[in-house]
Design a protein around this motif. Structure first.
Motif, PDB file in Angstrom:
ATOM      1  N   GLN A  26       0.792   1.463   6.555  1.00 50.95           N
ATOM      2  CA  GLN A  26       0.778   0.196   6.733  1.00 50.95           C
ATOM      3  C   GLN A  26       1.972  -0.215   7.771  1.00 50.95           C
ATOM      4  O   GLN A  26       2.340  -1.341   8.170  1.00 50.95           O
ATOM      5  N   GLY A  27       2.972   0.822   8.017  1.00 50.87           N
ATOM      6  CA  GLY A  27       4.068   0.631   8.760  1.00 50.87           C
ATOM      7  C   GLY A  27       5.454  -0.025   7.995  1.00 50.87           C
ATOM      8  O   GLY A  27       6.202  -0.596   8.773  1.00 50.87           O
ATOM      9  N   LEU A  28       5.295  -0.250   6.884  1.00 53.04           N
ATOM     10  CA  LEU A  28       6.511  -0.870   6.173  1.00 53.04           C
ATOM     11  C   LEU A  28       7.541   0.140   5.712  1.00 53.04           C
ATOM     12  O   LEU A  28       8.583  -0.041   5.549  1.00 53.04           O
ATOM     13  N   ALA A  29       7.034   1.610   5.922  1.00 54.16           N
ATOM     14  CA  ALA A  29       8.335   2.629   6.131  1.00 54.16           C
ATOM     15  C   ALA A  29       8.277   3.579   7.528  1.00 54.16           C
ATOM     16  O   ALA A  29       7.293   3.479   7.819  1.00 54.16           O
ATOM     17  N   LYS A  30       9.216   3.992   7.721  1.00 57.37           N
ATOM     18  CA  LYS A  30       9.687   4.681   8.802  1.00 57.37           C
ATOM     19  C   LYS A  30       8.633   6.417   8.507  1.00 57.37           C
ATOM     20  O   LYS A  30       8.488   6.872   9.700  1.00 57.37           O
ATOM     21  N   SER A  31       8.772   6.873   7.544  1.00 53.66           N
ATOM     22  CA  SER A  31       8.231   8.002   7.137  1.00 53.66           C
ATOM     23  C   SER A  31       7.683   8.085   6.019  1.00 53.66           C
ATOM     24  O   SER A  31       7.799   6.894   5.103  1.00 53.66           O
ATOM     25  N   ILE A  32       6.879   9.082   5.688  1.00 54.40           N
ATOM     26  CA  ILE A  32       6.060   9.131   4.380  1.00 54.40           C
ATOM     27  C   ILE A  32       7.246   9.291   3.009  1.00 54.40           C
ATOM     28  O   ILE A  32       7.153   8.914   2.107  1.00 54.40           O
ATOM     29  N   HIS A  33       8.395  10.037   3.434  1.00 52.09           N
ATOM     30  CA  HIS A  33       9.494  10.079   2.649  1.00 52.09           C
ATOM     31  C   HIS A  33      10.354   8.939   2.519  1.00 52.09           C
ATOM     32  O   HIS A  33      10.638   8.530   1.101  1.00 52.09           O
ATOM     33  N   HIS A  34      10.431   8.049   3.416  1.00 53.70           N
ATOM     34  CA  HIS A  34      11.007   6.865   3.189  1.00 53.70           C
ATOM     35  C   HIS A  34      10.344   5.808   2.416  1.00 53.70           C
ATOM     36  O   HIS A  34      10.697   5.034   1.516  1.00 53.70           O
ATOM     37  N   ALA A  35       8.804   6.062   2.702  1.00 52.81           N
ATOM     38  CA  ALA A  35       7.943   5.348   1.759  1.00 52.81           C
ATOM     39  C   ALA A  35       8.233   5.578   0.103  1.00 52.81           C
ATOM     40  O   ALA A  35       8.219   4.657  -0.805  1.00 52.81           O
ATOM     41  N   ARG A  36       8.278   6.616  -0.001  1.00 56.15           N
ATOM     42  CA  ARG A  36       8.635   7.180  -1.485  1.00 56.15           C
ATOM     43  C   ARG A  36       9.843   6.479  -1.982  1.00 56.15           C
ATOM     44  O   ARG A  36      10.005   5.916  -3.005  1.00 56.15           O
ATOM     45  N   ARG A  84      12.211   0.042  -6.058  1.00 61.74           N
ATOM     46  CA  ARG A  84      11.714  -1.060  -6.314  1.00 61.74           C
ATOM     47  C   ARG A  84      11.847  -2.261  -5.228  1.00 61.74           C
ATOM     48  O   ARG A  84      12.039  -3.534  -5.402  1.00 61.74           O
ATOM     49  N   HIS A  85      11.349  -1.642  -3.935  1.00 58.00           N
ATOM     50  CA  HIS A  85      11.233  -2.876  -2.831  1.00 58.00           C
ATOM     51  C   HIS A  85       9.867  -3.108  -2.530  1.00 58.00           C
ATOM     52  O   HIS A  85       9.505  -3.918  -1.692  1.00 58.00           O
ATOM     53  N   ILE A  86       8.769  -2.653  -3.153  1.00 56.58           N
ATOM     54  CA  ILE A  86       7.500  -2.658  -3.029  1.00 56.58           C
ATOM     55  C   ILE A  86       6.736  -3.344  -3.869  1.00 56.58           C
ATOM     56  O   ILE A  86       6.963  -2.977  -5.334  1.00 56.58           O
ATOM     57  N   SER A  87       5.864  -4.238  -3.734  1.00 55.17           N
ATOM     58  CA  SER A  87       5.100  -4.758  -4.737  1.00 55.17           C
ATOM     59  C   SER A  87       3.395  -5.041  -4.268  1.00 55.17           C
ATOM     60  O   SER A  87       3.389  -5.059  -2.860  1.00 55.17           O
ATOM     61  N   VAL A  88       2.641  -4.989  -5.326  1.00 52.57           N
ATOM     62  CA  VAL A  88       1.314  -5.096  -4.846  1.00 52.57           C
ATOM     63  C   VAL A  88       0.796  -6.170  -5.474  1.00 52.57           C
ATOM     64  O   VAL A  88       0.586  -6.373  -6.525  1.00 52.57           O
TER      65      VAL A  88
END
Length: 190
Positions: free
Chosen positions: A118-128, A134-138
């Motif tokens: 979804q483009g919230l992170a620069k890379s797959i590792h950044h997403a993790r 604790r920056h992501i909410s669903v």
């Protein structure tokens, strides 16, 4: 001496491969680890174990008579769950299609993958990292588990959490430090 601790007998959530040094499997796993930003091979084995359980359930239901009430009831429930998690599309809701599922399909539904796609992170590792910090909410609910399986209904509600410095939350440690330094420099000039 009695204690009031709750004891729970946890079972294994993964199954190690029978042949530990099979080259094709090792290469395939390493590719998946890199592609989906996994921490270790155990995360792949966990997905494979979950998939094996789903396929086993589908196989046992397929052995029953199509008019059997158990097959009708449990089969419908299983397919509904597969659809809810986005593993099966509306047009392929039959027990045979469960047997066609792959590990990649399960890995695609992880929160870590969704945050990156979804483009919230620069890379797959950044997403993790964002998820663990604790920056992501669903759906307004903070989630800090990268392997969280996202439902199709929740997919639109993945966002930066409200109290995160990246969102509308209070500034982080470095931002506070820079602001203090800026204020101190401003006072010295006057």
């Amino acid at each position: 001496m009695p204690t009031n601790a709750q004891h729970r007998n946890y079972r294994k959530t993964y199954k190690t491969p029978r042949r530990p040094f099979e080259k094709e499997r090792l290469d395939g796993e390493l590719k998946l680890v890199g592609e989906y930003g996994l921490r270790c091979k155990r995360e792949i084995w966990r997905c494979q174990y979950a998939l094996a359980k789903l396929r086993k359930a589908a196989r046992t239901l397929l052995t029953l008579d199509p008019k059997d009430p158990k097959r009708i009831f449990e089969g419908a429930a299983l397919l509904r769950r597969m659809n809810r998690y986005g593993l099966l599309a509306e047009d392929e809701l039959d027990l045979d299609s469960i047997l066609q599922l792959t590990t990649q399909k399960l890995l695609e539904r992880r929160l870590q993958t969704k945050v990156f796609k979804q483009g919230l992170a620069k890379s797959i590792h950044h997403a993790r990292v964002l998820i663990r910090q604790r920056h992501i909410s669903v759906g307004g609910q903070l989630v800090n588990v990268p392997s969280f399986n996202v439902r199709t209904s929740s997919e639109k509600h993945i966002d930066i959490s409200a109290n995160s410095p990246y969102g509308q939350g209070a500034p982080g440690r470095v931002a506070k430090k820079r602001a203090a330094a800026k204020a101190a420099a401003g006072d010295d000039d006057e």
